[in-house]
Design an enzyme around this catalytic site. Structure first.
Site, mmCIF file in Angstrom:
data_model
loop_
_atom_site.group_PDB
_atom_site.id
_atom_site.type_symbol
_atom_site.label_atom_id
_atom_site.label_comp_id
_atom_site.label_asym_id
_atom_site.label_seq_id
_atom_site.Cartn_x
_atom_site.Cartn_y
_atom_site.Cartn_z
ATOM 1 N N ASN A 44 0.826 -1.222 0.000
ATOM 2 C CA ASN A 44 0.000 0.000 0.000
ATOM 3 C C ASN A 44 0.855 1.266 0.000
ATOM 4 O O ASN A 44 0.328 2.373 0.091
ATOM 5 C CB ASN A 44 -0.970 0.012 1.197
ATOM 6 C CG ASN A 44 -0.240 0.118 2.531
ATOM 7 O OD1 ASN A 44 0.991 0.149 2.576
ATOM 8 N ND2 ASN A 44 -1.000 0.186 3.613
ATOM 9 N N LEU A 45 2.163 1.090 -0.103
ATOM 10 C CA LEU A 45 3.120 2.208 -0.187
ATOM 11 C C LEU A 45 3.043 3.134 1.033
ATOM 12 O O LEU A 45 3.395 4.298 0.939
ATOM 13 C CB LEU A 45 2.937 3.007 -1.490
ATOM 14 C CG LEU A 45 3.067 2.207 -2.789
ATOM 15 C CD1 LEU A 45 2.864 3.118 -4.011
ATOM 16 C CD2 LEU A 45 4.428 1.507 -2.898
ATOM 17 N N SER A 137 10.364 -11.725 14.243
ATOM 18 C CA SER A 137 11.450 -10.890 14.751
ATOM 19 C C SER A 137 12.074 -11.495 15.997
ATOM 20 O O SER A 137 11.384 -12.140 16.805
ATOM 21 C CB SER A 137 10.868 -9.517 15.105
ATOM 22 O OG SER A 137 11.776 -8.773 15.881
ATOM 23 N N TYR A 162 4.526 -3.641 19.057
ATOM 24 C CA TYR A 162 5.075 -4.198 17.808
ATOM 25 C C TYR A 162 5.492 -5.656 18.035
ATOM 26 O O TYR A 162 5.104 -6.555 17.281
ATOM 27 C CB TYR A 162 6.281 -3.358 17.353
ATOM 28 C CG TYR A 162 7.161 -4.081 16.382
ATOM 29 C CD1 TYR A 162 6.776 -4.234 15.050
ATOM 30 C CD2 TYR A 162 8.374 -4.655 16.788
ATOM 31 C CE1 TYR A 162 7.580 -4.930 14.161
ATOM 32 C CE2 TYR A 162 9.173 -5.342 15.903
ATOM 33 C CZ TYR A 162 8.775 -5.486 14.600
ATOM 34 O OH TYR A 162 9.558 -6.187 13.726
ATOM 35 N N LYS A 166 4.039 -9.569 16.627
ATOM 36 C CA LYS A 166 4.826 -10.673 16.045
ATOM 37 C C LYS A 166 4.560 -11.975 16.813
ATOM 38 O O LYS A 166 4.413 -13.044 16.227
ATOM 39 C CB LYS A 166 6.322 -10.338 16.054
ATOM 40 C CG LYS A 166 6.700 -9.180 15.142
ATOM 41 C CD LYS A 166 6.429 -9.488 13.671
ATOM 42 C CE LYS A 166 6.749 -8.330 12.767
ATOM 43 N NZ LYS A 166 6.304 -8.514 11.371
ATOM 44 N N ASN A 211 16.504 3.556 14.196
ATOM 45 C CA ASN A 211 17.499 2.486 14.213
ATOM 46 C C ASN A 211 18.919 3.021 14.039
ATOM 47 O O ASN A 211 19.136 4.073 13.438
ATOM 48 C CB ASN A 211 17.182 1.452 13.125
ATOM 49 C CG ASN A 211 15.861 0.754 13.396
ATOM 50 O OD1 ASN A 211 14.927 0.890 12.626
ATOM 51 N ND2 ASN A 211 15.772 0.049 14.504
HETATM 52 N N1 UFG Z 1 21.174 2.997 19.238
HETATM 53 C C1 UFG Z 1 21.949 4.071 19.610
HETATM 54 N N2 UFG Z 1 21.711 5.266 19.013
HETATM 55 C C2 UFG Z 1 20.753 5.433 18.041
HETATM 56 C C3 UFG Z 1 19.957 4.327 17.681
HETATM 57 C C4 UFG Z 1 20.206 3.122 18.301
HETATM 58 O O1 UFG Z 1 22.832 3.964 20.470
HETATM 59 O O2 UFG Z 1 20.583 6.549 17.563
HETATM 60 C C5 UFG Z 1 21.428 1.683 19.860
HETATM 61 C C6 UFG Z 1 20.207 1.115 20.564
HETATM 62 O O3 UFG Z 1 20.092 1.624 21.837
HETATM 63 C C7 UFG Z 1 20.502 -0.387 20.481
HETATM 64 C C8 UFG Z 1 21.304 -0.543 19.187
HETATM 65 O O4 UFG Z 1 21.759 0.769 18.864
HETATM 66 O O5 UFG Z 1 21.335 -0.748 21.552
HETATM 67 C C9 UFG Z 1 20.458 -1.063 18.054
HETATM 68 O O6 UFG Z 1 19.279 -0.264 17.979
HETATM 69 P P1 UFG Z 1 18.266 -0.352 16.752
HETATM 70 O O7 UFG Z 1 17.171 0.623 17.027
HETATM 71 O O8 UFG Z 1 19.004 -0.236 15.464
HETATM 72 O O9 UFG Z 1 17.774 -1.843 16.829
HETATM 73 P P2 UFG Z 1 16.973 -2.589 17.989
HETATM 74 O O10 UFG Z 1 17.820 -3.739 18.380
HETATM 75 O O11 UFG Z 1 16.501 -1.710 19.049
HETATM 76 O O12 UFG Z 1 15.700 -2.965 17.159
HETATM 77 C C10 UFG Z 1 15.572 -4.195 16.655
HETATM 78 C C11 UFG Z 1 14.674 -4.193 15.409
HETATM 79 C C12 UFG Z 1 13.236 -4.006 15.775
HETATM 80 C C13 UFG Z 1 12.861 -4.884 16.933
HETATM 81 C C14 UFG Z 1 13.742 -4.593 18.088
HETATM 82 C C15 UFG Z 1 13.371 -5.352 19.326
HETATM 83 O O13 UFG Z 1 15.066 -3.191 14.498
HETATM 84 O O14 UFG Z 1 12.449 -4.360 14.659
HETATM 85 O O15 UFG Z 1 15.059 -4.942 17.693
HETATM 86 O O16 UFG Z 1 14.197 -5.072 20.378
HETATM 87 F F1 UFG Z 1 11.598 -4.718 17.341
#
Ligand code: UFG
Length: 356
Positions: A44-45, A137, A162, A166, A211
């Site tokens: 659905n973009l 996930s 979220y 899942k 992320n």
């Molecule tokens: N982080 C930073 N600075 C940022 C962004 C992230 O230090 O600006 C750290 C976070 O605290 C974490 C690590 O980088 O320790 C990874 O963070 P992400 O947000 O990239 O990834 P997550 O592990 O939090 O997220 C992933 C998936 C989600 C899922 C989630 C569940 O992307 O889909 O794990 O914990 F839901």
């Protein structure tokens, strides 16, 4: 026509990829087409752009069939399945995926992520498509007691709506396969990052990314003044949180092997679950170091407190996927950072050319 002249080419297997214009979806469509599958995308973009389909065509030389509609729309989804009864498998990516947003608006997440799954399952059931690959996930594990985390590790109470969608989706699959004679493979992704080497497709975060890797590349591109490291007091070697980052192309290829396994009748049970990661954990600090090394760009980094809801460390035991799918992640952290940076630079070029 004599027997010798008969067309002995095998019919291409036809795969529906929901969310096929999205980040993981688009990379999976590329890999499927390059392996000779015929692909139909439904998207659905809401978090992607229509030109992704053109870009897929540019990479593969084949334009996937594309239908733009919302899978929570019962009538449209039913009409689609009624007219597409030749599907061999469905890969269901279409879902919302922002953890923070899900906390602010849980009902939107339950409605979108679960209704779309229900509509897809109903369509498959009514129109005789048996095989489903579902994007799950690693969030279902929360902070596991034992590392690396195996598929048999307990699913923990969800940390976000979220994650809850899942978990619920996996439960819906568990009961639906048994009742309706379907087969499903749930793939539990760890942290997908990177982009296609062509830099024609990649992640397109809406607004400010949550992320780590998109935030790093955007900071390097000058879109943010500084990168914040969330937490330096974790019980990890350098005090920053550890994750199992996996290149999106490796992840995409795992979907192709999962589809082939189902179509080839090689599944061992009606619902199989596989971890998709590299099996290696990297800290936030190590990810930043790798990015700086491969890009030659120094990031302005600031350390701040922990982000609420973050687990300390998690990485995958990938032996089940290695053994059963015959799949193994091949790309390392440097490849992930290099491709993510190349993609960000391509986005910067199109921004300055006024196309974004
Ligand atoms: N982080 C930073 N600075 C940022 C962004 C992230 O230090 O600006 C750290 C976070 O605290 C974490 C690590 O980088 O320790 C990874 O963070 P992400 O947000 O990239 O990834 P997550 O592990 O939090 O997220 C992933 C998936 C989600 C899922 C989630 C569940 O992307 O889909 O794990 O914990 F839901």
């Amino acid at each position: 026509m004599g027997i010798a002249k008969m067309d002995t080419r095998r019919r291409q297997s036809r795969i529906l990829v929901t969310g096929g214009a999205g980040f993981i979806g688009s990379h999976t469509v590329v890999e499927l087409q390059q392996c000779g599958y015929s692909v139909v995308i439904v998207d659905n973009l809401s978090n992607s752009r229509a030109d992704v389909v053109d870009r897929i065509a540019k990479i593969t030389g084949v334009r996937p069939e594309f239908h733009e509609f919302d899978l929570t729309d019962r009538a449209k989804t039913e009409a689609f399945f009624a007219s597409a009864s030749d599907l061999d498998a469905v890969i269901h990516f279409a879902a919302f995926k922002a953890v923070g947003e899900s906390v602010r608006d849980p009902l939107a997440y339950y409605r979108n992520n679960l209704e779309s799954l229900l509509r897809v399952l109903e369509g498959m059931r009514r129109h005789g498509t048996q095989n489903l690959v579902f994007s799950s996930s690693a969030t279902v594990y929360g902070q596991p007691d034992e590392l690396p985390v195996r598929e048999t590790s307990p699913v923990q109470e969800a940390w976000s709506p979220y994650g809850s969608t899942k978990q619920m989706a996996e439960e819906i699959l568990r009961f639906s396969v048994a009742a309706y004679g379907l087969r499903a493979i749930a793939l539990r992704y760890f942290n997908p990052v990177g982009a296609h080497e062509s830099a024609l497709i990649g992640e397109l975060p809406l607004g400010v990314p949550n992320n780590l890797v998109p935030f790093i590349t955007q900071t390097a591109a000058g879109l943010h003044d500084c990168l914040e490291v969330f937490g330096t007091d974790y019980g990890t070697p350098d005090g920053t949180a550890v994750r199992d980052y996996i290149h999106v192309v490796d992840l995409a290829r795992a979907h192709v092997t999962a589809v082939a396994r189902m179509i080839g009748g090689k599944t061992r049970s009606d619902l199989e679950v596989f971890n998709l990661g590299t099996g290696k954990g990297y800290s936030v600090r190590e990810v930043i170091d790798a990015f700086e090394r491969v890009s030659g760009v120094r990031l302005n980094v600031r350390t701040v407190g922990r982000r609420s809801g973050d687990v300390e460390q998690v990485w995958a035991d990938t032996s089940l996927a290695n053994r059963e799918l015959g799949w193994k992640a091949e790309k390392g952290l440097d490849d992930m950072m290099r491709s993510a940076w190349k993609w960000e630079q391509a986005l910067s070029r199109s921004r300055s050319a006024g196309k974004e």
